[in-house]
Scaffold this motif. Structure first.
Motif, PDB file in Angstrom:
ATOM      1  N   GLN A 146       0.832  -1.206   0.000  1.00 20.43           N
ATOM      2  CA  GLN A 146       0.000   0.000   0.000  1.00 20.43           C
ATOM      3  C   GLN A 146       0.869   1.260   0.000  1.00 20.43           C
ATOM      4  O   GLN A 146       0.551   2.240  -0.668  1.00 20.43           O
ATOM      5  N   LYS A 147       1.991   1.222   0.728  1.00 22.80           N
ATOM      6  CA  LYS A 147       2.913   2.367   0.726  1.00 22.80           C
ATOM      7  C   LYS A 147       3.529   2.541  -0.662  1.00 22.80           C
ATOM      8  O   LYS A 147       3.662   3.667  -1.150  1.00 22.80           O
ATOM      9  N   MET A 148       3.892   1.430  -1.320  1.00 18.98           N
ATOM     10  CA  MET A 148       4.447   1.526  -2.678  1.00 18.98           C
ATOM     11  C   MET A 148       3.435   2.148  -3.625  1.00 18.98           C
ATOM     12  O   MET A 148       3.789   2.988  -4.449  1.00 18.98           O
ATOM     13  N   LYS A 149       2.177   1.724  -3.516  1.00 21.61           N
ATOM     14  CA  LYS A 149       1.125   2.275  -4.376  1.00 21.61           C
ATOM     15  C   LYS A 149       0.924   3.766  -4.106  1.00 21.61           C
ATOM     16  O   LYS A 149       0.780   4.552  -5.034  1.00 21.61           O
ATOM     17  N   LYS A 150       0.917   4.139  -2.841  1.00 20.01           N
ATOM     18  CA  LYS A 150       0.705   5.535  -2.460  1.00 20.01           C
ATOM     19  C   LYS A 150       1.850   6.412  -2.959  1.00 20.01           C
ATOM     20  O   LYS A 150       1.633   7.472  -3.541  1.00 20.01           O
ATOM     21  N   ASN A 151       3.090   5.981  -2.724  1.00 18.75           N
ATOM     22  CA  ASN A 151       4.263   6.756  -3.157  1.00 18.75           C
ATOM     23  C   ASN A 151       4.391   6.784  -4.662  1.00 18.75           C
ATOM     24  O   ASN A 151       4.866   7.753  -5.223  1.00 18.75           O
ATOM     25  N   LYS A 152       4.070   5.675  -5.303  1.00 18.49           N
ATOM     26  CA  LYS A 152       4.290   5.428  -6.729  1.00 18.49           C
ATOM     27  C   LYS A 152       5.793   5.403  -7.052  1.00 18.49           C
ATOM     28  O   LYS A 152       6.279   4.490  -7.665  1.00 18.49           O
ATOM     29  N   GLU A 153       6.533   6.398  -6.595  1.00 16.28           N
ATOM     30  CA  GLU A 153       7.984   6.426  -6.778  1.00 16.28           C
ATOM     31  C   GLU A 153       8.608   6.078  -5.428  1.00 16.28           C
ATOM     32  O   GLU A 153       8.412   6.789  -4.448  1.00 16.28           O
ATOM     33  N   THR A 170      10.320   7.015   0.971  1.00 18.82           N
ATOM     34  CA  THR A 170      10.037   8.219   0.197  1.00 18.82           C
ATOM     35  C   THR A 170      11.391   8.831  -0.171  1.00 18.82           C
ATOM     36  O   THR A 170      12.436   8.429   0.365  1.00 18.82           O
ATOM     37  N   LYS A 171      11.372   9.825  -1.021  1.00 21.36           N
ATOM     38  CA  LYS A 171      12.620  10.475  -1.435  1.00 21.36           C
ATOM     39  C   LYS A 171      13.344  11.094  -0.234  1.00 21.36           C
ATOM     40  O   LYS A 171      14.562  10.954  -0.106  1.00 21.36           O
ATOM     41  N   SER A 172      12.611  11.741   0.656  1.00 21.71           N
ATOM     42  CA  SER A 172      13.255  12.362   1.823  1.00 21.71           C
ATOM     43  C   SER A 172      13.789  11.312   2.795  1.00 21.71           C
ATOM     44  O   SER A 172      14.879  11.475   3.349  1.00 21.71           O
ATOM     45  N   GLU A 173      13.046  10.227   3.008  1.00 21.50           N
ATOM     46  CA  GLU A 173      13.531   9.132   3.862  1.00 21.50           C
ATOM     47  C   GLU A 173      14.806   8.519   3.274  1.00 21.50           C
ATOM     48  O   GLU A 173      15.757   8.204   3.995  1.00 21.50           O
TER      49      GLU A 173
END
Length: 188
Positions: A146-153, A170-173
């Protein structure tokens, strides 16, 4: 007439084998491999997509799911940028569930599926429709998917010596973890 049939069969075979865009597996070290777009056809099962895999005892274990947009590596780390593809991920996981050990092996160290839901798999059921429905429900009930789907990238850091996958990030993480681990790799 027979010559035309043989010629046609050879032509079709050549076409099928050449569809892989001549990309080859790339050894990223420590038994991790980038495996480019692939297509596996078995009855009605088709999987296409690239990914990062670990080879262990001649088995392909998915570590990062399709689609890998960019990756870089050195002797200690692999960094990955993923443009998540739910369709190919569903097919890959369905293959792992319905035909375990045939093409891909599931290893919970790398892909965090909902283990409680996964335990509900009815192994007596032998239907591609059942496995497709089960896979869809499994992915809907798995927080990392679900996190992958939400982030998409999504971004990942693989610590090769520890066999540890950090992500999806995420990019910032990703930037923060890269800084903390003192990783001198970049996608640019």
């Amino acid at each position: 007439m027979m010559t035309k049939s043989i010629y046609l069969c050879l032509l079709v075979s050549l076409f099928l084998f050449s569809c892989n865009e001549s990309e080859e597996e790339i050894n990223l070290g420590n038994n991790f491999y980038y495996i480019p777009f692939q297509e596996i056809i078995f009855d009605v099962t088709i999987f296409g997509g690239n990914g990062i895999y670990q080879l262990e005892n001649y088995e392909k274990i998915p570590v990062i799911l399709p689609d890998i947009e960019k990756y870089e590596y050195n002797s200690d780390f692999i960094i990955v940028k993923q443009d998540f593809n739910i369709k190919q991920t569903s097919r890959l996981i369905q293959n792992m569930i319905s035909m375990p050990g045939t093409y891909f092996t599931y290893d919970k160290r790398y892909i965090k599926l909902n283990e409680n839901y996964f335990a509900k798999l009815d192994k007596s059921e032998n239907s591609s429709i059942y496995y497709k429905k089960f896979t869809s429900e499994l992915l809907d009930n798995t927080s990392s998917i679900q996190k992958m789907k939400k982030n998409k990238e999504n971004y990942y850091i693989i610590e090769k010596k520890e066999l540890k996958v950090n992500g999806p990030l995420t990019k910032s993480e990703f930037k923060e973890m890269k800084k903390n681990l003192e990783i001198n790799l970049s996608f640019e």
